[in-house]
Design a protein around this motif. Sequence first.
Motif, PDB file in Angstrom:
ATOM      1  N   GLU A   1     -37.872  33.061  37.416  1.00 44.53           N
ATOM      2  CA  GLU A   1     -36.558  33.408  38.535  1.00 44.53           C
ATOM      3  C   GLU A   1     -36.269  34.856  38.738  1.00 44.53           C
ATOM      4  O   GLU A   1     -35.758  35.351  39.726  1.00 44.53           O
ATOM      5  N   ILE A   2     -36.486  35.671  37.613  1.00 44.63           N
ATOM      6  CA  ILE A   2     -36.150  37.043  37.629  1.00 44.63           C
ATOM      7  C   ILE A   2     -37.038  37.629  38.704  1.00 44.63           C
ATOM      8  O   ILE A   2     -38.355  37.522  38.444  1.00 44.63           O
ATOM      9  N   ASN A   3     -36.727  38.364  39.899  1.00 46.39           N
ATOM     10  CA  ASN A   3     -37.647  38.899  40.816  1.00 46.39           C
ATOM     11  C   ASN A   3     -38.510  38.065  41.620  1.00 46.39           C
ATOM     12  O   ASN A   3     -39.599  38.376  42.143  1.00 46.39           O
ATOM     13  N   ARG A   4     -38.022  36.883  41.736  1.00 52.83           N
ATOM     14  CA  ARG A   4     -38.757  35.800  42.533  1.00 52.83           C
ATOM     15  C   ARG A   4     -39.060  36.094  43.767  1.00 52.83           C
ATOM     16  O   ARG A   4     -37.836  36.454  44.442  1.00 52.83           O
ATOM     17  N   SER A  38     -37.523  31.413  47.913  1.00 50.02           N
ATOM     18  CA  SER A  38     -36.401  30.723  47.042  1.00 50.02           C
ATOM     19  C   SER A  38     -37.247  29.819  46.325  1.00 50.02           C
ATOM     20  O   SER A  38     -36.720  29.409  45.023  1.00 50.02           O
ATOM     21  N   LEU A  39     -38.612  29.519  46.052  1.00 52.90           N
ATOM     22  CA  LEU A  39     -39.133  28.794  45.024  1.00 52.90           C
ATOM     23  C   LEU A  39     -40.216  29.785  44.198  1.00 52.90           C
ATOM     24  O   LEU A  39     -40.626  29.306  43.326  1.00 52.90           O
ATOM     25  N   GLY A  40     -40.579  30.898  44.616  1.00 59.17           N
ATOM     26  CA  GLY A  40     -41.313  31.653  43.789  1.00 59.17           C
ATOM     27  C   GLY A  40     -43.064  31.458  43.912  1.00 59.17           C
ATOM     28  O   GLY A  40     -43.403  30.241  44.486  1.00 59.17           O
ATOM     29  N   SER A  41     -43.725  32.125  43.337  1.00 58.40           N
ATOM     30  CA  SER A  41     -45.000  31.961  43.433  1.00 58.40           C
ATOM     31  C   SER A  41     -45.752  31.443  42.021  1.00 58.40           C
ATOM     32  O   SER A  41     -45.066  31.635  41.045  1.00 58.40           O
ATOM     33  N   ASP A  83     -43.630  29.693  31.465  1.00 59.81           N
ATOM     34  CA  ASP A  83     -43.859  28.980  30.122  1.00 59.81           C
ATOM     35  C   ASP A  83     -45.530  28.507  30.389  1.00 59.81           C
ATOM     36  O   ASP A  83     -45.438  27.537  31.073  1.00 59.81           O
ATOM     37  N   TYR A  84     -46.166  28.697  29.281  1.00 62.29           N
ATOM     38  CA  TYR A  84     -47.666  28.231  29.707  1.00 62.29           C
ATOM     39  C   TYR A  84     -47.716  27.057  29.083  1.00 62.29           C
ATOM     40  O   TYR A  84     -48.784  26.369  29.232  1.00 62.29           O
ATOM     41  N   ALA A 119     -44.229  35.907  34.545  1.00 62.18           N
ATOM     42  CA  ALA A 119     -43.102  36.312  35.206  1.00 62.18           C
ATOM     43  C   ALA A 119     -42.279  37.246  34.316  1.00 62.18           C
ATOM     44  O   ALA A 119     -42.371  37.356  32.949  1.00 62.18           O
ATOM     45  N   TRP A 120     -41.194  37.796  34.838  1.00 60.97           N
ATOM     46  CA  TRP A 120     -40.249  38.741  34.001  1.00 60.97           C
ATOM     47  C   TRP A 120     -39.720  38.075  33.045  1.00 60.97           C
ATOM     48  O   TRP A 120     -39.137  38.704  31.960  1.00 60.97           O
TER      49      TRP A 120
END
Length: 416
Positions: free
Chosen positions: A48-51, A54-57, A63-64, A101-102
């Motif tokens: 969510e950080i620097n996404r 609205s849904l992100g890549s 979380d793997y 992700a960050w």
Amino acid sequence: MKDAVIYQLNTRQFSAEGTFNAAKAELPRLQALGVDVIWLMPIHPIGEINRKGSLGSPYAVKDYRAVNPEFGTKEDFSAFVAEAHRLGMYVILDWVANHTAWDNVLVSQHPEWYLRDWKGDFRPTPWWDWSDIIELDYSQPALRQYMASAMRYWVEEFGVDGYRADVAGFVPLDFWVAVRQELEQVKPVFMLAEFEGRDFHAEAFDATYGWTWGSAMHDIALGKKDTHQLYVYYSWNERYYPQQVMRLLGVSNHDANSWEGTEFERFGAMLPAAMVLSFVSEGIPMIYNGQEAGYDKRLAFFERDPIVWQPHENGELYKQLIQLKKSYSPLWNSTWGARMIPVHNSAERKVLSFVRQNQEQAVFAVFNFSAEPQEVSFDLHLHHGNFTEYFTQQAITFSAETTLVLPAWGYQIFVR
């Protein structure tokens, strides 16, 4: 994998619901198409950080060891894999080992596992606009152990059949070699590297990308290059790469579709010929979801943008091509198939012609990669004899006097 065809499935856009369960309901259709391996784009929760958007890549993994709730639950994913297996198909996961992700769980637990910039801060890949991710540091042995364990988890617990490794060349090759050895302790796996290079095939990967094939085909479609560019690719493919490798060939994927254009934009009138060559030349063919519906839209990458499914002639062509590949063993992958042997013709800068054959079967392929009709004759006699044109089922006997007339961007595939 001897005659396998790969299908890339973008769960977010594959159905109106964008879930594992909705995708599972479509598996019989993919089986009927002839697909063997389903490559799922990353299934994990997205940061969510620097996404972005609205849904992100999907390639910004939070979380793997979890699944994106947007797609469903682990139980839903397990049911998807089980159904694919029941139908005789395999499932590989897209694995993002280079970066996270960050707000990945590792950032707080193991900040020492990340690369830093000259200021000492976490760093995105510095040369690309990948601001939503930060890079991992594979000089850390504990990180390697963690990542290998996470990959093993999905194979052991869910029956995943292998991986497509995102930007595989940005991660040390010896990591992939070690991971392959560990996964093989569980069961045989198929490994595809999103990278181009001979050394990736030695111990780690079964297949790599044929990026230079795609670039050559695109340049030919634009009129910037001619068939000589394909001679360069196939010469390197024969002499630089060992025959047992597989090079991934296709006219679209998630990156090309979203950022460069649909296959219709990129190839224009040459598109059907490009699709056919991806199946009859040396390589393992791939279909990106929506191509079989002739979907002519660039799919949004960071938002919901469901594919509108419809019957299309390209879907019928793909079905015919899969049947062709499976029916004629010279077209099989790796050492199961036969090498391409050029059949020189009278318009070599515009027409590509070659034979693939073994003791039982032969395929003679001719492509006009130009915007004008071509009439060609052929040297030598490798292609002489009785054939049937695969798509029209018309019989033809080739001799030294035989010529062919092909329309602009036309092709003919002769079998016996």
